[in-house]
Design a protein around this motif. Structure first.
Motif, mmCIF file in Angstrom:
data_model
loop_
_atom_site.group_PDB
_atom_site.id
_atom_site.type_symbol
_atom_site.label_atom_id
_atom_site.label_comp_id
_atom_site.label_asym_id
_atom_site.label_seq_id
_atom_site.Cartn_x
_atom_site.Cartn_y
_atom_site.Cartn_z
ATOM 1 N N ASP A 162 45.278 27.919 36.106
ATOM 2 C CA ASP A 162 46.138 28.344 34.996
ATOM 3 C C ASP A 162 45.415 29.296 34.057
ATOM 4 O OD1 ASP A 162 48.273 26.964 36.041
ATOM 5 O OD2 ASP A 162 48.033 25.228 34.717
ATOM 6 N N ARG A 163 44.113 29.073 33.857
ATOM 7 C CA ARG A 163 43.341 30.026 33.036
ATOM 8 C C ARG A 163 43.350 31.401 33.687
ATOM 9 N NH1 ARG A 163 37.710 27.721 32.424
ATOM 10 N NH2 ARG A 163 37.238 29.890 31.971
ATOM 11 N N ALA A 164 43.156 31.436 34.990
ATOM 12 C CA ALA A 164 43.172 32.717 35.709
ATOM 13 C C ALA A 164 44.562 33.330 35.669
ATOM 14 C CB ALA A 164 42.725 32.507 37.159
ATOM 15 N N ARG A 165 45.553 32.492 35.839
ATOM 16 C CA ARG A 165 46.939 32.960 35.863
ATOM 17 C C ARG A 165 47.352 33.573 34.523
ATOM 18 N NH1 ARG A 165 51.986 29.264 37.889
ATOM 19 N NH2 ARG A 165 53.479 30.957 37.941
ATOM 20 N N ASN A 166 46.817 33.050 33.444
ATOM 21 C CA ASN A 166 47.162 33.548 32.110
ATOM 22 C C ASN A 166 46.309 34.730 31.669
ATOM 23 O OD1 ASN A 166 49.248 31.692 31.711
ATOM 24 N ND2 ASN A 166 47.799 30.110 31.098
ATOM 25 N N SER A 167 45.384 35.153 32.526
ATOM 26 C CA SER A 167 44.575 36.322 32.189
ATOM 27 C C SER A 167 45.430 37.577 32.376
ATOM 28 C CB SER A 167 43.328 36.385 33.067
ATOM 29 O OG SER A 167 43.685 36.731 34.371
ATOM 30 N N PRO A 168 45.075 38.651 31.676
ATOM 31 C CA PRO A 168 45.885 39.875 31.786
ATOM 32 C C PRO A 168 45.984 40.438 33.202
ATOM 33 C CG PRO A 168 44.265 40.065 30.018
ATOM 34 C CD PRO A 168 43.978 38.782 30.732
ATOM 35 N N ALA A 169 44.891 40.374 33.953
ATOM 36 C CA ALA A 169 44.913 40.947 35.307
ATOM 37 C C ALA A 169 43.920 40.205 36.185
ATOM 38 C CB ALA A 169 44.567 42.436 35.255
ATOM 39 N N PRO A 170 44.404 39.452 37.169
ATOM 40 C CA PRO A 170 43.480 38.780 38.086
ATOM 41 C C PRO A 170 42.617 39.803 38.816
ATOM 42 C CG PRO A 170 45.716 37.975 38.388
ATOM 43 C CD PRO A 170 45.798 39.159 37.481
ATOM 44 N N SER A 171 41.387 39.422 39.084
ATOM 45 C CA SER A 171 40.465 40.319 39.785
ATOM 46 C C SER A 171 39.946 39.630 41.039
ATOM 47 C CB SER A 171 39.285 40.659 38.872
ATOM 48 O OG SER A 171 38.498 39.481 38.648
ATOM 49 N N PRO A 172 39.390 40.400 41.968
ATOM 50 C CA PRO A 172 38.801 39.783 43.154
ATOM 51 C C PRO A 172 37.716 38.766 42.788
ATOM 52 C CG PRO A 172 39.099 42.117 43.544
ATOM 53 C CD PRO A 172 39.406 41.872 42.078
ATOM 54 N N ALA A 173 36.899 39.081 41.777
ATOM 55 C CA ALA A 173 35.837 38.154 41.373
ATOM 56 C C ALA A 173 36.431 36.837 40.875
ATOM 57 C CB ALA A 173 34.975 38.791 40.286
ATOM 58 N N MET A 174 37.500 36.920 40.101
ATOM 59 C CA MET A 174 38.165 35.725 39.581
ATOM 60 C C MET A 174 38.697 34.869 40.733
ATOM 61 S SD MET A 174 41.515 35.651 37.110
ATOM 62 C CE MET A 174 40.742 36.689 35.884
ATOM 63 N N LEU A 175 39.350 35.501 41.695
ATOM 64 C CA LEU A 175 39.907 34.769 42.826
ATOM 65 C C LEU A 175 38.810 34.219 43.734
ATOM 66 C CD1 LEU A 175 42.982 37.002 43.629
ATOM 67 C CD2 LEU A 175 42.929 34.843 42.376
ATOM 68 N N ALA A 176 37.694 34.943 43.854
ATOM 69 C CA ALA A 176 36.572 34.425 44.635
ATOM 70 C C ALA A 176 36.017 33.161 43.983
ATOM 71 C CB ALA A 176 35.480 35.484 44.773
ATOM 72 N N GLN A 177 35.953 33.146 42.670
ATOM 73 C CA GLN A 177 35.489 31.955 41.954
ATOM 74 C C GLN A 177 36.475 30.797 42.165
ATOM 75 O OE1 GLN A 177 32.583 31.507 40.550
ATOM 76 N NE2 GLN A 177 33.096 29.406 40.039
ATOM 77 N N LEU A 178 37.770 31.081 42.133
ATOM 78 C CA LEU A 178 38.773 30.047 42.396
ATOM 79 C C LEU A 178 38.612 29.484 43.804
ATOM 80 C CD1 LEU A 178 42.045 31.493 40.836
ATOM 81 C CD2 LEU A 178 40.763 29.496 40.068
ATOM 82 N N ALA A 179 38.374 30.353 44.766
ATOM 83 C CA ALA A 179 38.197 29.899 46.152
ATOM 84 C C ALA A 179 36.991 28.976 46.254
ATOM 85 C CB ALA A 179 38.061 31.084 47.102
ATOM 86 N N GLY A 180 35.907 29.335 45.585
ATOM 87 C CA GLY A 180 34.725 28.480 45.589
ATOM 88 C C GLY A 180 35.016 27.119 44.974
ATOM 89 N N GLN A 181 35.758 27.097 43.878
ATOM 90 C CA GLN A 181 36.121 25.846 43.229
ATOM 91 C C GLN A 181 37.048 25.025 44.129
ATOM 92 O OE1 GLN A 181 35.230 24.571 40.103
ATOM 93 N NE2 GLN A 181 33.693 26.194 40.118
ATOM 94 N N ALA A 182 37.968 25.689 44.805
ATOM 95 C CA ALA A 182 38.919 24.990 45.676
ATOM 96 C C ALA A 182 38.195 24.305 46.834
ATOM 97 C CB ALA A 182 39.978 25.957 46.210
ATOM 98 N N ARG A 183 37.188 24.966 47.379
ATOM 99 C CA ARG A 183 36.443 24.359 48.480
ATOM 100 C C ARG A 183 35.768 23.072 48.037
ATOM 101 N NH1 ARG A 183 34.812 29.596 48.893
ATOM 102 N NH2 ARG A 183 36.009 30.760 50.413
ATOM 103 N N GLY A 184 35.376 23.014 46.759
ATOM 104 C CA GLY A 184 34.734 21.811 46.217
ATOM 105 C C GLY A 184 35.720 20.688 46.087
#
Length: 184
Positions: A162-184
């Protein structure tokens, strides 16, 4: 031989795609369609691309359904429930809508979209209906039970999404961090 094995299940999901897509997925697809239109994409090509987006993941879901002896529609609903509850649906859709600036970023974004999909398929592959209180072969019940057992972690990850979703513009770095968190 593989194509023949998957053909029926994919056709089934293809015919029900309107019923299987949830509101958020439909919103992302509509936004993607508008973007294609704004870029001047010919209508026939835009419809074909949108259709591919609607049935994205069908091969993996049908293949998993065959391996587990489960019904593809129920497995698709479980896949969607996991994605919606966790926010992974949004992250996968956001990855698909990014406009990478160079070839390396394109590879990263394509890999992230696949990763978000694969994580859900792997979770469903590990689940069994027995975990859902004896509802053998019921992937929806198994997914609901998994979400309940892991509620605190799912909510923690969802807050991150939700923090990423509420950011003005998602970036590849942001989504890569989400993917890393999701794997955990």
């Amino acid at each position: 031989h593989c194509v023949e094995d998957l053909r029926g299940g994919i056709a089934l999901l293809d015919g029900k795609s309107d019923q299987l897509l949830r509101a958020q997925g439909r919103e992302q697809i509509n936004a993607f369609a508008q973007r294609l239109e704004g870029l001047g994409t010919p209508p026939d090509l835009a419809r074909a691309i949108i259709h591919l987006t609607e049935v994205d993941g069908a091969v993996g879901i049908v293949s998993l359904a065959q391996r587990k002896g489960q019904e593809p529609l129920a497995l698709t609903r479980a896949f969607t429930a996991l994605g919606q509850a966790s926010g992974v649906d949004w992250a996968q859709g956001a990855a698909m809508q990014l406009s990478p600036t160079d070839p390396w970023e394109r590879l990263l974004v394509a890999g992230l979209a696949r990763d978000f999909q694969q994580m859900r398929l792997e979770t469903l592959a590990r689940l069994s209906g027995v975990e859902a209180g004896g509802a053998a072969g019921d992937p929806e019940a198994a997914a609901a039970a998994w979400l309940l057992r892991n509620d605190a972690r799912v909510q923690q990850f969802r807050a991150f999404v939700d923090r990423a979703r509420n950011s003005p513009a998602p970036s590849p770095a942001m989504l890569a961090q989400l993917a890393g968190q999701a794997r955990g």
